[in-house]
Design an enzyme around this catalytic site. Structure first.
Site, PDB file in Angstrom:
ATOM      1  N   HIS A  59      27.881 -25.756 -20.020  1.00 35.88           N
ATOM      2  CA  HIS A  59      27.846 -27.219 -20.017  1.00 35.88           C
ATOM      3  C   HIS A  59      27.062 -27.775 -18.822  1.00 35.88           C
ATOM      4  CE1 HIS A  59      31.465 -27.030 -17.287  1.00 35.88           C
ATOM      5  NE2 HIS A  59      30.906 -28.144 -16.800  1.00 35.88           N
TER       6      HIS A  59
ATOM      7  N   ASP B 213      31.730 -21.267 -23.002  1.00 37.66           N
ATOM      8  CA  ASP B 213      31.089 -22.032 -21.931  1.00 37.66           C
ATOM      9  C   ASP B 213      30.505 -21.072 -20.890  1.00 37.66           C
ATOM     10  OD1 ASP B 213      30.240 -24.132 -20.391  1.00 37.66           O
ATOM     11  OD2 ASP B 213      32.229 -24.643 -19.604  1.00 37.66           O
TER      12      ASP B 213
ATOM     13  N   SER C 111      32.200 -26.699 -11.456  1.00 40.12           N
ATOM     14  CA  SER C 111      31.948 -25.977 -12.703  1.00 40.12           C
ATOM     15  C   SER C 111      30.824 -24.959 -12.533  1.00 40.12           C
ATOM     16  CB  SER C 111      31.566 -26.957 -13.807  1.00 40.12           C
ATOM     17  OG  SER C 111      32.644 -27.780 -14.157  1.00 40.12           O
TER      18      SER C 111
END
Length: 274
Positions: A70, A120, A221
């Site tokens: 992402h 992801d 992230s």
């Protein structure tokens, strides 16, 4: 392409020093120099917005960096990758390396779902070998048959310090931070997650940490979840939370052991464009 410090300053101008949303893990601690030699910091260049810091990553070999899908699924043009970095204010930090890569060097998992954040994971393939040193080292890949339940791990990054969706309220710091967490079973994690969000999809390719008084947040992230046993084993990629950066809910990561075959496929692909 490896960059000299002089070239880097010309490219970035005051981008790094001007950033006000480069914050840290909620309730994390400042990292020491050389404490996380596998940690990657990167900027991406988007035509309309310029250079932005989206996420972190982890070195796993001389040519491969892992991050979250992402983080790199939009239409950016370039990545500026920093290795051996701890303090973003120190442009001359000892041992650091910097590389400029095009969008074509990024491989996103073919089944990544941007809505559910399933699969992801993304891979950045360097054009040339990374030069390992005391400042820059790869993480180790996990064993496929182990679940690592109840083991202590550490998550690190330059993410947000405040649990708030308004970026204007973020309190910035330029120092890499880290947070110790305990891994829980997927059975326990799924129950906790679906008590809060019943419709949320849950897969065995997730790995979770127990709710604690701290949490990864925006900007963390893509970064590493590493076992805290000295082995530098990369068990997860920071992916998302149940309710944003809520520190009292499980943190959800992409389970590396579920993607060992996928990683090996591209790591050994001699047809991948140099």
């Amino acid at each position: 392409m490896a960059l000299s410090i002089f070239m880097l300053i010309l490219i970035l101008g005051s981008t790094i020093s001007a950033r006000k949303d480069l914050d840290r893990l909620i309730n994390g601690e400042a990292a020491q120099f050389m404490q996380f030699p596998h940690q990657v910091y990167y900027l991406k260049y988007i035509t309309k917005t310029g250079w932005v810091h989206p996420c972190g990553g982890s070195i796993i070999s001389k040519r491969i960096i892992l991050t979250a899908a992402h983080c790199v699924s939009d239409k950016f043009k370039y990545l500026l990758i920093f290795l051996g970095k701890t303090n973003l204010d120190n442009e001359y930090e000892k041992g650091q390396q910097c590389f400029l890569l095009g969008r074509s060097r990024v491989i996103i998992h073919e089944e990544f779902d941007g809505h559910t954040l399933l699969n992801d994971i993304a891979l950045i393939k360097m054009r040339y070998d990374i030069k390992f040193s005391e400042f820059i080292q790869p993480a180790s890949l996990p064993m496929e048959e182990l679940d690592y339940v109840n083991q202590t791990a550490v998550v690190s990054g330059w993410g947000s310090i405040i649990h708030d969706y308004n970026p204007k309220l973020h309190v910035g710091t330029k120092q890499l931070h880290h947070l110790n967490v305990t891994i829980i079973s997927n059975e326990v994690c799924k129950k906790l997650v679906q008590e809060m969000v019943p419709a949320k999809p849950f897969t065995e390719a997730f790995i979770c940490h127990r709710p604690t008084n701290g949490s990864p947040c925006n900007g963390d992230s893509g970064g590493p979840l590493i076992l805290l046993d000295g082995s530098r084993t990369l068990v997860g990629i920071t992916s998302h939370g149940v309710r944003g950066c809520d520190r009292y809910s499980p943190g959800i990561y992409t389970r590396i052991s579920s993607y060992l075959g996928w990683i090996a496929k591209y790591e050994n692909d001699t047809n991948f464009k140099r």
